[in-house]
Structures are given as C-alpha cells and as structure tokens.
Design a protein around this motif. Structure first.
Motif, mmCIF file in Angstrom:
data_model
loop_
_atom_site.group_PDB
_atom_site.id
_atom_site.type_symbol
_atom_site.label_atom_id
_atom_site.label_comp_id
_atom_site.label_asym_id
_atom_site.label_seq_id
_atom_site.Cartn_x
_atom_site.Cartn_y
_atom_site.Cartn_z
ATOM 1 N N ARG A 133 0.840 -1.207 0.000
ATOM 2 C CA ARG A 133 0.000 0.000 0.000
ATOM 3 C C ARG A 133 0.865 1.243 0.000
ATOM 4 O O ARG A 133 2.003 1.236 0.488
ATOM 5 C CB ARG A 133 -0.946 0.023 1.194
ATOM 6 C CG ARG A 133 -0.263 -0.080 2.546
ATOM 7 C CD ARG A 133 -1.276 -0.330 3.663
ATOM 8 N NE ARG A 133 -0.638 -0.642 4.915
ATOM 9 C CZ ARG A 133 -0.349 0.239 5.873
ATOM 10 N NH1 ARG A 133 -0.672 1.527 5.697
ATOM 11 N NH2 ARG A 133 0.232 -0.120 6.998
ATOM 12 N N LYS A 134 0.289 2.320 -0.538
ATOM 13 C CA LYS A 134 0.960 3.614 -0.497
ATOM 14 C C LYS A 134 0.819 4.196 0.905
ATOM 15 O O LYS A 134 -0.267 4.181 1.484
ATOM 16 C CB LYS A 134 0.350 4.568 -1.521
ATOM 17 C CG LYS A 134 1.016 5.938 -1.566
ATOM 18 C CD LYS A 134 0.250 6.904 -2.459
ATOM 19 C CE LYS A 134 0.407 6.570 -3.914
ATOM 20 N NZ LYS A 134 -0.199 7.603 -4.801
ATOM 21 N N ILE A 135 1.906 4.720 1.451
ATOM 22 C CA ILE A 135 1.845 5.297 2.791
ATOM 23 C C ILE A 135 2.243 6.767 2.821
ATOM 24 O O ILE A 135 2.142 7.413 3.859
ATOM 25 C CB ILE A 135 2.715 4.497 3.788
ATOM 26 C CG1 ILE A 135 4.176 4.411 3.310
ATOM 27 C CG2 ILE A 135 2.134 3.110 4.016
ATOM 28 C CD1 ILE A 135 5.123 3.805 4.344
ATOM 29 N N PHE A 136 2.681 7.312 1.686
ATOM 30 C CA PHE A 136 3.061 8.716 1.621
ATOM 31 C C PHE A 136 3.110 9.141 0.168
ATOM 32 O O PHE A 136 3.509 8.362 -0.709
ATOM 33 C CB PHE A 136 4.444 8.943 2.260
ATOM 34 C CG PHE A 136 5.013 10.318 2.020
ATOM 35 C CD1 PHE A 136 4.584 11.401 2.772
ATOM 36 C CD2 PHE A 136 5.973 10.522 1.033
ATOM 37 C CE1 PHE A 136 5.098 12.668 2.534
ATOM 38 C CE2 PHE A 136 6.496 11.785 0.802
ATOM 39 C CZ PHE A 136 6.053 12.863 1.558
ATOM 40 N N SER A 137 2.704 10.380 -0.078
ATOM 41 C CA SER A 137 2.860 10.946 -1.409
ATOM 42 C C SER A 137 2.922 12.456 -1.280
ATOM 43 O O SER A 137 2.272 13.039 -0.404
ATOM 44 C CB SER A 137 1.690 10.535 -2.318
ATOM 45 O OG SER A 137 1.982 10.821 -3.670
ATOM 46 N N ASP A 138 3.701 13.091 -2.132
ATOM 47 C CA ASP A 138 3.836 14.544 -2.079
ATOM 48 C C ASP A 138 4.220 15.059 -3.457
ATOM 49 O O ASP A 138 4.758 14.326 -4.292
ATOM 50 C CB ASP A 138 4.901 14.934 -1.044
ATOM 51 C CG ASP A 138 4.900 16.429 -0.733
ATOM 52 O OD1 ASP A 138 3.861 17.095 -0.954
ATOM 53 O OD2 ASP A 138 5.940 16.929 -0.260
ATOM 54 N N THR A 196 5.305 14.170 -8.594
ATOM 55 C CA THR A 196 4.743 13.358 -7.524
ATOM 56 C C THR A 196 5.719 12.263 -7.131
ATOM 57 O O THR A 196 6.234 11.535 -7.988
ATOM 58 C CB THR A 196 3.405 12.746 -7.961
ATOM 59 O OG1 THR A 196 2.463 13.801 -8.178
ATOM 60 C CG2 THR A 196 2.851 11.809 -6.894
ATOM 61 N N VAL A 197 5.962 12.161 -5.830
ATOM 62 C CA VAL A 197 6.888 11.166 -5.275
ATOM 63 C C VAL A 197 6.171 10.445 -4.143
ATOM 64 O O VAL A 197 5.517 11.086 -3.305
ATOM 65 C CB VAL A 197 8.172 11.822 -4.749
ATOM 66 C CG1 VAL A 197 9.109 10.792 -4.168
ATOM 67 C CG2 VAL A 197 8.864 12.609 -5.866
ATOM 68 N N SER A 198 6.286 9.122 -4.091
ATOM 69 C CA SER A 198 5.526 8.329 -3.125
ATOM 70 C C SER A 198 6.402 7.318 -2.393
ATOM 71 O O SER A 198 7.516 7.014 -2.817
ATOM 72 C CB SER A 198 4.363 7.615 -3.824
ATOM 73 O OG SER A 198 3.439 8.538 -4.367
ATOM 74 N N ALA A 199 5.826 6.793 -1.304
ATOM 75 C CA ALA A 199 6.451 5.716 -0.517
ATOM 76 C C ALA A 199 5.435 4.583 -0.396
ATOM 77 O O ALA A 199 4.218 4.820 -0.381
ATOM 78 C CB ALA A 199 6.861 6.223 0.864
ATOM 79 N N PHE A 200 5.944 3.367 -0.250
ATOM 80 C CA PHE A 200 5.085 2.196 -0.223
ATOM 81 C C PHE A 200 5.555 1.219 0.871
ATOM 82 O O PHE A 200 6.742 1.093 1.125
ATOM 83 C CB PHE A 200 5.100 1.482 -1.571
ATOM 84 C CG PHE A 200 4.628 2.360 -2.704
ATOM 85 C CD1 PHE A 200 3.286 2.474 -2.988
ATOM 86 C CD2 PHE A 200 5.544 3.086 -3.458
ATOM 87 C CE1 PHE A 200 2.847 3.300 -4.029
ATOM 88 C CE2 PHE A 200 5.115 3.913 -4.491
ATOM 89 C CZ PHE A 200 3.754 4.018 -4.775
#
Length: 271
Positions: free
Chosen positions: A253-258, A264-268
C-alpha cells in the motif's frame, strides 16, 4: 512482546530526497518539509522497534549483490556541489557483520551470487534518510547493493530470498525515488507525467501478490515509465522491487505521497 511473538517487520520503499536536501535551505522553504516529516515518523510509527535495518540504496550498484560487512562503516559523501556544512554531517550507526553474513547466505541459497564487502561505507541513500528516521544512530545497519543489470525480476527474487529477515526483527528499507528524471524536476510539464506513473505504480503495489509481481517485473511498459525513469537510469526505482519481493504473499500500500519540485513522489509499505 518479543519480535518472534509479534507480526513480522514490514518492508518499506522510501524516498530519500535530493542529496542532503533536508539539511539545507531551499526555495520555497518547505520544498522537502513534508517528506522530512514522513521520514521522521517512519520508525517511531512501527508497532515494534527493529533490531536492525537492511538498507537497499539506489546509490550502490555492483555486478553481483554486495553487502556492507564493516563493524563501523564510514560515510560516503556521494553528492556534489552542495553547501560545505552538508559534508560535515555524521551518522555513526554500527554495522552488523553477522547480519551481513546472513544476507549473503540467504541470497546464495536462492541462487543469487552475493558477497560481503568489508570496506564499503554508508552512502547518502542510507544516512540522509536515517538521520531523520533514526537520528540516534543506535540501530545496526547493513547496506545491500542493487545489481548493475537493474533487472526487476532478480531484485524481486532477492527480496523474496531475504523475507525471513522480517521475522528476525530486521526492517528492510528500499531507498530511492519513485520519480527520478533529473531533467523533469522543476518542470511543470512533468507533473501530469509523474501523476500517470504514480497512479500505475500505486495500483501495481496494491494488487494481489501474483499480479503485483507481474506488474513490477514489467514496470517499463507502464504509462510514462521511461519519462519518469529514463532507460538505464532506473536505479532509484529498483530498491522498490527488493521491498516488494520481501513480502511475497503480503499486502502492499501507499503510505506517503507529495508534490516535490513539480513531480509526484511516493512511498510504499509491504506487510
């Protein structure tokens, strides 16, 4: 509660920013603020504190997998043209030679050539995010390289080989950037481009494990994939494959996006 009696550690893919970005001034001032806040909460937000970290950094590439083996690795300031004070940053986290050997053994048992590098230090893909996430530098850290071939299937397989570490209290972190086209940062034309790839990547990560594996193996066919990670420059995405592979039957799941520098940069996270 002991780690053995609790859920396994997750495997997480994080953005590590641009060079020492969290430790210098930017315009606008809050360019990296939200990413920095996310990293600061990363480890304290876990249900159980890890006993050690296995960090897969985009900034170390080798022909076969390699693992840092020193008891006290030095820092490698592998960024250029930044303010002098950013080369004075310190992160004296201990290494873990026993864990390094365990990583090599697990990879070897899966048919993946790997070796311990006793001289390699910690690069900025490790120490910059961990200065925020674990500022006391009291958790042992071992770095794992990515392979020069940047083959997604091999890195998914490496993650699967290392999945047992999650039951041993080891937090597996993939450190990169989900958008990494240096020409695209700051260019508003890349906003929709990054959004398209991020939407695809989120769907791939959140798919059922078998579908996720197939999608990530074929990530280069995704919408805007090669605009976000140009050919032979996808090293900042490949650590995601190790993290995903380390939860072969788990949920992603995605847990961060900015929105950072027009992209757009995300964390999973994988459980």
């Amino acid at each position: 509660m002991s780690q053995a009696a609790s859920a396994p550690m997750p495997a997480i893919y994080i953005p590590h920013g641009g060079g020492p970005c969290f430790f210098m001034d930017w315009t606008p001032r809050d360019t990296w603020a939200r990413m920095g806040d996310f990293l600061r909460g990363l480890i304290r937000g876990l249900a159980v504190r890890p006993r050690a970290i296995l960090m897969v950094s985009a900034h170390w590439m080798t022909d076969d997998f390699a693992v840092t083996g020193a008891a006290a690795p030095e820092l490698i300031y592998d960024y250029y043209g930044f303010p002098p004070h950013t080369y004075q940053l310190r992160y004296p986290a201990p290494g873990d030679p026993a864990l390094a050997g365990r990583v090599v053994d697990l990879l070897g048992a899966a048919g993946l050539a790997a070796h311990v590098d006793p001289a390699r230090g910690f690069d900025h893909g490790m120490f910059i995010p961990l200065l925020l996430a674990a500022p006391d530098a009291d958790l042992p850290v071992v770095q794992l390289s990515i392979r020069n071939d940047l083959d997604p299937a091999s890195h998914l397989a490496a993650g699967a080989a290392l999945a047992a570490l999650r039951d041993e209290g080891v937090l597996i972190l993939g450190s990169g950037m989900s958008f990494h086209n240096m020409r695209g940062y700051g260019d508003p034309r890349f906003g929709p481009v990054s959004d398209s790839f991020d939407a695809w990547l989120t769907g791939a990560v959140e798919a059922a494990p078998a579908a996720r594996h197939t999608a990530l193996t074929e990530w280069a066919d995704a919408p805007a994939a090669r605009l976000c990670h140009p050919p032979r420059a996808e090293e900042h995405l490949i650590p995601l494959m190790v993290a995903a592979g380390a939860a072969p039957e788990g949920r992603g799941r995605k847990i961060f996006s900015d929105r950072v520098m027009e992209t757009t940069v995300s964390a999973f996270r994988f459980d």
